[in-house]
Scaffold this active site. Sequence first.
Site, PDB file in Angstrom:
ATOM      1  N   GLU A 208     -16.449   0.508 -17.628  1.00  0.00           N
ATOM      2  CA  GLU A 208     -17.794   1.038 -17.851  1.00  0.00           C
ATOM      3  C   GLU A 208     -18.384   0.278 -19.032  1.00  0.00           C
ATOM      4  O   GLU A 208     -18.089   0.573 -20.189  1.00  0.00           O
ATOM      5  CB  GLU A 208     -17.738   2.540 -18.122  1.00  0.00           C
ATOM      6  N   CYS A 242     -25.453   3.107 -23.750  1.00  0.00           N
ATOM      7  CA  CYS A 242     -25.443   2.084 -22.697  1.00  0.00           C
ATOM      8  C   CYS A 242     -26.538   2.309 -21.672  1.00  0.00           C
ATOM      9  O   CYS A 242     -26.942   1.364 -20.985  1.00  0.00           O
ATOM     10  CB  CYS A 242     -24.074   2.027 -22.032  1.00  0.00           C
TER      11      CYS A 242
END
Length: 454
Positions: A208, A242
């Site tokens: 991720e 993010c």
Amino acid sequence: MPPLTPLRQYFQSGATRPVGFRMAQLKKLKQAILSHEQEIYQALRSDLNKSPEEAWVTEIGLVIKEINNAIRHLPDWVKPERVGTDIVNLPSSSFVVRDPLGTVLVIGPWNFPFMLTILPVIGAMAGGNTIVVKPSEFAPATSALISKIIQAIFPPEYMLCVEGEGAVVVPELMKDFRFDHLFYTGSTAVGKIIYKMAAEQLIPVTLELGGKGPCVVEADANIRVAARRIAVTKFSNGGQMCVSPDYVLVHESVREQFIAEFKKATVQFFGEDPKNNNDYVRIINHRQFDRLTKYLAEGHILMGGEHDRERLYIDPTLMDQVSPDAMVMKEEIFGPILPLFSFTDAKEARQLIQQNPDPLCFYIFSNNSKTIKEWQEAVPAGTSCINNASWQFTNHHLPFGGRGASGIGKYHGHFSFETFTHPRSVLKTPVWFDPDIKYPPMKGKLGLFRKVIR
């Protein structure tokens, strides 16, 4: 380094397989988190200056929701899934069963140090695995608390928390032990290192990562709403997120209106002087602060720009006149700085986006369904929102993950359970039907085979 063999032995004993065991451990984790709620607030305040409200919304609450969802649906998730059987195998029956992977390693990041560490752990628990957890050393208070909670409620042969410098600890963990899965959340640069180490042992991975998530505001968008939703997402957690918009592309016809609404929204959210707002999140450390402040010289400041190294503070900042070749447009910003570009032709905007392909997130603000469809098809991304930003992450019914440089694999809700289990194919054939046609000699059977297998 603690021995890891007991985790493998505990898994092989079958202790983690029963659904009742998995649900009991999830309930135990939930109770421990709720009983340590105040300590979690204190740790997140210490590491990032998060307020209790932001800590609940972005960290604790999401974890509790994920646990509740897993407990509610786990009995259904583990049931064998009956699938069709082709004519060649009739009268057999076919199933897919989800096998636990074994012993897995979860490596957490520093930006949401509690939530992004525990969220994949929940999926690993639901999947019936034994787990090694490595929290980020850059959020030391949260790391220590995670270790404290895990040690207090789980035996080390089931779940082990290992603290320390990631560059040292992770290679040591992997040196003499092969994990069955590796789940990493963090930067693309470190993700490449993790991926390489895992590849040497053929360990499957979930990565991720991040990237430069573009945000497009079209001429027909609701500008006030767009400005508010972009600002709250961009500056939440000090921009260290993010799923935060990394830069914004605004149609020239609404540029000035967007800037005015964006400034207005930022003042409403964080006050005239965010430096004195004790709920405005600070930069994690001086290394990240120094990296971010270099970007401020690469454009014209439209809003903000002030910073204080001692307090690890950077203003919510909007800037324009940024070169596409500037470093701020080559690296994920991961801070409260938002470059603004204007466009009249969508092709111009797409050329800029294509400099950083396959972002983790793509956001489009428009009220025209045709325009939205064109943008969605033109910009491949891991996830996206239409007339919103970042909230796709909070919906456990949606898979979350990147593509290309922004990541490998997906998780959240049932997708986490799938990530930490293996779909085993099972064909069950009765013995009462065993025709000779299936056995040699085969001569003379080609015509029949051609009719059946096609």
